[in-house]
Write a protein that holds these residues in place. Structure first.
Motif, PDB file in Angstrom:
ATOM      1  N   LEU A  63      33.977  34.072  43.270  1.00  0.00           N
ATOM      2  CA  LEU A  63      33.953  33.779  41.834  1.00  0.00           C
ATOM      3  C   LEU A  63      35.114  34.472  41.114  1.00  0.00           C
ATOM      4  N   MET A  64      36.261  34.494  41.766  1.00  0.00           N
ATOM      5  CA  MET A  64      37.421  35.212  41.229  1.00  0.00           C
ATOM      6  C   MET A  64      38.229  34.305  40.313  1.00  0.00           C
ATOM      7  N   LEU A  65      38.649  34.858  39.211  1.00  0.00           N
ATOM      8  CA  LEU A  65      39.507  34.127  38.301  1.00  0.00           C
ATOM      9  C   LEU A  65      40.847  34.846  38.240  1.00  0.00           C
ATOM     10  N   VAL A  66      41.911  34.159  38.639  1.00  0.00           N
ATOM     11  CA  VAL A  66      43.246  34.740  38.593  1.00  0.00           C
ATOM     12  C   VAL A  66      43.910  34.263  37.307  1.00  0.00           C
ATOM     13  N   VAL A  67      44.365  35.197  36.512  1.00  0.00           N
ATOM     14  CA  VAL A  67      44.884  34.869  35.197  1.00  0.00           C
ATOM     15  C   VAL A  67      46.400  35.050  35.169  1.00  0.00           C
ATOM     16  N   ALA A  68      47.109  34.071  34.670  1.00  0.00           N
ATOM     17  CA  ALA A  68      48.544  34.226  34.495  1.00  0.00           C
ATOM     18  C   ALA A  68      48.802  34.642  33.058  1.00  0.00           C
TER      19      ALA A  68
ATOM     20  N   LYS B 164      29.401  41.218  36.010  1.00  0.00           N
ATOM     21  CA  LYS B 164      28.767  41.674  34.774  1.00  0.00           C
ATOM     22  C   LYS B 164      29.603  42.744  34.085  1.00  0.00           C
ATOM     23  N   ASP B 165      30.449  43.448  34.837  1.00  0.00           N
ATOM     24  CA  ASP B 165      31.274  44.508  34.264  1.00  0.00           C
ATOM     25  C   ASP B 165      32.516  43.967  33.568  1.00  0.00           C
ATOM     26  N   ASN B 166      33.023  42.856  34.048  1.00  0.00           N
ATOM     27  CA  ASN B 166      34.198  42.260  33.417  1.00  0.00           C
ATOM     28  C   ASN B 166      34.309  40.801  33.837  1.00  0.00           C
ATOM     29  N   PHE B 167      34.637  39.970  32.893  1.00  0.00           N
ATOM     30  CA  PHE B 167      34.801  38.546  33.187  1.00  0.00           C
ATOM     31  C   PHE B 167      35.704  37.942  32.136  1.00  0.00           C
TER      32      PHE B 167
END
Length: 199
Positions: A11-16, A36-39
């Motif tokens: 469930l990883m989101l890679v952000v540019a 729950k700690d960061n999204f």
């Protein structure tokens, strides 16, 4: 220009390049895990995003709305959007697991049904964020199994996080009509702030 790429594993989101609360931010090279700690969640049909770690110092209200067109979701979202100013210092994050096109159509129905009846000075159109495949609802253990519009979906829920990002309250509706009203929210926030001050 915003670019984003979703990686299924973990469930990883890679952000540019993202925006946070509507303001441009610097390029983020780190990987933000959907926990729950960061999204991070992205606005449907818009450039904005919400990153939990950037909301530290404020309470966060996560509104898990039902998939598909739900009039009670519209009423709930509208009520909180109109009255949010009554409880300052809270970020309201409205989440739907639908597609951009479905959310756009749903938002249009909400505006047509409610916003036109309101003094425009009291109504700020809420940002609706996408929760693809209800991934964040799963992370927050929102119960599923509710039969609605010929689908099985997660139950509607409100989760409140404290200024440190920790869950301090949740309300899970028993049906699409069972929602935590804004008057109840006011009472609960008064209680939660007193608890925080006593620590």
């Amino acid at each position: 220009m915003m670019r984003k790429r979703t990686v299924n594993a973990g469930l990883m989101l890679v952000v540019a390049v993202v925006t946070d609360f509507g303001f441009p931010t610097a390029s983020l090279s780190q990987e933000i895990m959907n926990t729950k700690d960061n999204f991070i969640v992205y606005e449907a049909n818009g450039p904005r995003s919400f990153i939990l770690s950037r909301a530290r110092g404020n309470f966060v209200a996560l509104h898990f709305l039902l998939k598909t067109t739900c009039p009670y979701c519209m009423k709930h979202t509208y009520e909180y959007a109109v009255r949010a100013h009554e409880v300052p210092g809270v970020h309201h994050v409205f989440l739907k697991p639908d597609t951009d096109e479905e959310i756009k159509a749903w938002s249009g129905l909400m505006d047509a049904s409610y916003a036109v009846k309101t003094d425009s000075s009291c109504y700020v159109p809420p940002i609706i964020y996408r929760d693809p495949d209800a991934a964040l609802a799963i992370v927050f253990a929102i119960p599923t199994g509710y039969a609605f519009h010929n689908q099985v979906v997660n139950y509607p829920a409100l989760v409140i996080l404290d200024p440190y990002g920790k869950e301090v309250f949740r309300y899970v509706g028993k049906s699409n009509a069972d929602r935590y009203t804004f008057d109840q929210f006011i009472t609960k926030m008064t209680e939660l702030r007193k608890q925080a001050q006593s620590k």
